[in-house]
Design a protein around this motif. Structure first.
Motif, PDB file in Angstrom:
ATOM      1  N   ALA A 212       0.850  -1.191   0.000  1.00  0.00           N
ATOM      2  CA  ALA A 212       0.000   0.000   0.000  1.00  0.00           C
ATOM      3  C   ALA A 212       0.888   1.243   0.000  1.00  0.00           C
ATOM      4  CB  ALA A 212      -0.891   0.003   1.228  1.00  0.00           C
ATOM      5  N   VAL A 213       0.617   2.137  -0.912  1.00  0.00           N
ATOM      6  CA  VAL A 213       1.376   3.372  -0.998  1.00  0.00           C
ATOM      7  C   VAL A 213       0.566   4.459  -0.312  1.00  0.00           C
ATOM      8  CG1 VAL A 213       2.358   5.085  -2.558  1.00  0.00           C
ATOM      9  CG2 VAL A 213       2.426   2.671  -3.169  1.00  0.00           C
ATOM     10  N   ALA A 214       1.171   5.011   0.709  1.00  0.00           N
ATOM     11  CA  ALA A 214       0.491   6.086   1.417  1.00  0.00           C
ATOM     12  C   ALA A 214       0.573   7.351   0.583  1.00  0.00           C
ATOM     13  CB  ALA A 214       1.131   6.306   2.784  1.00  0.00           C
ATOM     14  N   GLU A 215      -0.583   7.863   0.205  1.00  0.00           N
ATOM     15  CA  GLU A 215      -0.596   9.079  -0.596  1.00  0.00           C
ATOM     16  C   GLU A 215      -0.388  10.282   0.298  1.00  0.00           C
ATOM     17  OE1 GLU A 215      -3.840   9.592  -3.251  1.00  0.00           O
ATOM     18  OE2 GLU A 215      -3.943   7.453  -3.698  1.00  0.00           O
ATOM     19  N   GLU A 216       0.524  11.130  -0.130  1.00  0.00           N
ATOM     20  CA  GLU A 216       0.772  12.353   0.615  1.00  0.00           C
ATOM     21  C   GLU A 216      -0.316  13.356   0.267  1.00  0.00           C
ATOM     22  OE1 GLU A 216       4.672  13.984   0.346  1.00  0.00           O
ATOM     23  OE2 GLU A 216       5.587  12.011   0.321  1.00  0.00           O
ATOM     24  N   PRO A 217      -0.759  14.095   1.243  1.00  0.00           N
ATOM     25  CA  PRO A 217      -1.768  15.103   0.920  1.00  0.00           C
ATOM     26  C   PRO A 217      -1.186  16.137  -0.038  1.00  0.00           C
ATOM     27  CG  PRO A 217      -0.972  15.374   3.177  1.00  0.00           C
ATOM     28  CD  PRO A 217      -0.372  14.110   2.635  1.00  0.00           C
ATOM     29  N   ALA A 218      -2.021  16.599  -0.939  1.00  0.00           N
ATOM     30  CA  ALA A 218      -1.571  17.587  -1.915  1.00  0.00           C
ATOM     31  C   ALA A 218      -1.173  18.876  -1.198  1.00  0.00           C
ATOM     32  CB  ALA A 218      -2.674  17.871  -2.918  1.00  0.00           C
ATOM     33  N   ILE A 219      -0.038  19.397  -1.587  1.00  0.00           N
ATOM     34  CA  ILE A 219       0.455  20.636  -0.998  1.00  0.00           C
ATOM     35  C   ILE A 219      -0.105  21.791  -1.819  1.00  0.00           C
ATOM     36  CG2 ILE A 219       2.510  21.995  -0.503  1.00  0.00           C
ATOM     37  CD1 ILE A 219       4.048  19.321  -0.367  1.00  0.00           C
ATOM     38  N   VAL A 220      -0.689  22.733  -1.140  1.00  0.00           N
ATOM     39  CA  VAL A 220      -1.209  23.912  -1.817  1.00  0.00           C
ATOM     40  C   VAL A 220      -0.478  25.126  -1.264  1.00  0.00           C
ATOM     41  CG1 VAL A 220      -3.234  25.333  -2.266  1.00  0.00           C
ATOM     42  CG2 VAL A 220      -3.461  22.843  -2.130  1.00  0.00           C
ATOM     43  N   ILE A 221       0.265  25.786  -2.123  1.00  0.00           N
ATOM     44  CA  ILE A 221       1.003  26.979  -1.734  1.00  0.00           C
ATOM     45  C   ILE A 221       0.127  28.184  -2.059  1.00  0.00           C
ATOM     46  CG2 ILE A 221       3.115  28.308  -2.048  1.00  0.00           C
ATOM     47  CD1 ILE A 221       3.622  25.505  -0.997  1.00  0.00           C
ATOM     48  N   PRO A 222      -0.166  28.994  -1.062  1.00  0.00           N
ATOM     49  CA  PRO A 222      -1.003  30.161  -1.351  1.00  0.00           C
ATOM     50  C   PRO A 222      -0.294  31.148  -2.274  1.00  0.00           C
ATOM     51  CG  PRO A 222      -0.215  30.204   0.932  1.00  0.00           C
ATOM     52  CD  PRO A 222       0.224  28.904   0.336  1.00  0.00           C
ATOM     53  N   ASP A 223      -1.068  31.760  -3.148  1.00  0.00           N
ATOM     54  CA  ASP A 223      -0.515  32.770  -4.055  1.00  0.00           C
ATOM     55  C   ASP A 223      -0.450  34.105  -3.319  1.00  0.00           C
ATOM     56  OD1 ASP A 223      -0.030  31.267  -6.346  1.00  0.00           O
ATOM     57  OD2 ASP A 223      -2.133  31.365  -6.930  1.00  0.00           O
ATOM     58  N   LYS A 224       0.620  34.273  -2.593  1.00  0.00           N
ATOM     59  CA  LYS A 224       0.851  35.527  -1.870  1.00  0.00           C
ATOM     60  C   LYS A 224       1.805  36.372  -2.693  1.00  0.00           C
ATOM     61  CE  LYS A 224       0.473  33.735   2.850  1.00  0.00           C
ATOM     62  NZ  LYS A 224       1.188  33.582   4.118  1.00  0.00           N
ATOM     63  N   SER A 225       1.738  37.657  -2.470  1.00  0.00           N
ATOM     64  CA  SER A 225       2.728  38.505  -3.133  1.00  0.00           C
ATOM     65  C   SER A 225       4.082  38.205  -2.497  1.00  0.00           C
ATOM     66  CB  SER A 225       2.362  39.980  -2.973  1.00  0.00           C
ATOM     67  OG  SER A 225       2.318  40.321  -1.602  1.00  0.00           O
ATOM     68  N   VAL A 226       5.080  38.160  -3.325  1.00  0.00           N
ATOM     69  CA  VAL A 226       6.418  37.797  -2.866  1.00  0.00           C
ATOM     70  C   VAL A 226       7.094  39.003  -2.235  1.00  0.00           C
ATOM     71  CG1 VAL A 226       8.673  36.976  -3.611  1.00  0.00           C
ATOM     72  CG2 VAL A 226       6.615  36.024  -4.633  1.00  0.00           C
ATOM     73  N   ASP A 227       7.608  38.792  -1.039  1.00  0.00           N
ATOM     74  CA  ASP A 227       8.432  39.804  -0.383  1.00  0.00           C
ATOM     75  C   ASP A 227       9.867  39.515  -0.814  1.00  0.00           C
ATOM     76  OD1 ASP A 227       9.845  41.506   1.243  1.00  0.00           O
ATOM     77  OD2 ASP A 227       8.878  40.865   3.105  1.00  0.00           O
ATOM     78  N   THR A 228      10.304  40.182  -1.858  1.00  0.00           N
ATOM     79  CA  THR A 228      11.600  39.902  -2.474  1.00  0.00           C
ATOM     80  C   THR A 228      12.748  40.090  -1.499  1.00  0.00           C
ATOM     81  OG1 THR A 228      10.703  40.588  -4.594  1.00  0.00           O
ATOM     82  CG2 THR A 228      13.089  40.467  -4.428  1.00  0.00           C
ATOM     83  N   LYS A 229      12.721  41.151  -0.709  1.00  0.00           N
ATOM     84  CA  LYS A 229      13.824  41.393   0.240  1.00  0.00           C
ATOM     85  C   LYS A 229      13.911  40.267   1.260  1.00  0.00           C
ATOM     86  CE  LYS A 229      14.758  46.248   0.158  1.00  0.00           C
ATOM     87  NZ  LYS A 229      15.438  47.208   0.979  1.00  0.00           N
ATOM     88  N   ALA A 230      12.768  39.832   1.776  1.00  0.00           N
ATOM     89  CA  ALA A 230      12.763  38.752   2.766  1.00  0.00           C
ATOM     90  C   ALA A 230      13.249  37.443   2.141  1.00  0.00           C
ATOM     91  CB  ALA A 230      11.367  38.571   3.357  1.00  0.00           C
ATOM     92  N   ALA A 231      12.795  37.157   0.914  1.00  0.00           N
ATOM     93  CA  ALA A 231      13.220  35.936   0.229  1.00  0.00           C
ATOM     94  C   ALA A 231      14.723  35.955  -0.036  1.00  0.00           C
ATOM     95  CB  ALA A 231      12.451  35.771  -1.080  1.00  0.00           C
ATOM     96  N   GLU A 232      15.232  37.089  -0.486  1.00  0.00           N
ATOM     97  CA  GLU A 232      16.670  37.198  -0.728  1.00  0.00           C
ATOM     98  C   GLU A 232      17.458  37.059   0.563  1.00  0.00           C
ATOM     99  OE1 GLU A 232      17.060  40.921  -2.805  1.00  0.00           O
ATOM    100  OE2 GLU A 232      16.553  40.000  -4.744  1.00  0.00           O
ATOM    101  N   SER A 233      16.940  37.599   1.648  1.00  0.00           N
ATOM    102  CA  SER A 233      17.600  37.490   2.944  1.00  0.00           C
ATOM    103  C   SER A 233      17.664  36.027   3.406  1.00  0.00           C
ATOM    104  CB  SER A 233      16.867  38.339   3.974  1.00  0.00           C
ATOM    105  OG  SER A 233      17.395  38.128   5.254  1.00  0.00           O
ATOM    106  N   VAL A 234      16.542  35.313   3.281  1.00  0.00           N
ATOM    107  CA  VAL A 234      16.509  33.890   3.654  1.00  0.00           C
ATOM    108  C   VAL A 234      17.453  33.109   2.755  1.00  0.00           C
ATOM    109  CG1 VAL A 234      15.058  31.825   3.699  1.00  0.00           C
ATOM    110  CG2 VAL A 234      14.189  33.959   4.636  1.00  0.00           C
TER     111      VAL A 234
END
Length: 120
Positions: free
Chosen positions: A31-53
């Protein structure tokens, strides 16, 4: 009499073995355990924060210009990989990459995933 009974039992066991080998039993299905579908919310990207991370966690393997070194080139990653797969890779890691679940917040991972997915 005892020898005949053992001989008959031996013949039955051999016949059963040959029958099982000839008429292959179906393979055991796991039996293959199905992983729940991941849904990424469409948020506006904080470019400075993303670049910092990115600079504090990813630059050592993926390079300061996303060009790749130990890790793959990410300059156009959004054109070939969905943001859900990017998110999953960041969370779980794999293929030499460490997982960042627990090291980064959910918002940081979502923002970084959206930022990388926009790189096409």
């Amino acid at each position: 009499m005892y020898k005949w009974a053992l001989f008959i039992l031996f013949c039955l066991a051999c016949t059963l073995s040959v029958g099982l080998l000839l008429f292959n039993l179906p393979a055991k299905q796991t039996a293959v355990a199905e992983e729940p579908a991941i849904v990424i919310p469409d948020k506006s990207v904080d470019t400075k924060a993303a670049e910092s991370v990115y600079k504090s966690n990813c630059v050592s393997c993926h390079g300061d210009q996303l060009q790749g070194s130990l890790g793959p080139n990410l300059t156009t990653i959004g054109g070939s990989v969905s943001k859900e797969k990017i998110y999953k890779q960041i969370i779980k890691g794999g293929n030499g990459m460490p997982g960042f679940e627990g090291k980064l917040t959910e918002d940081e991972i979502v923002n970084l995933s959206n930022w990388l997915a926009a790189k096409k």
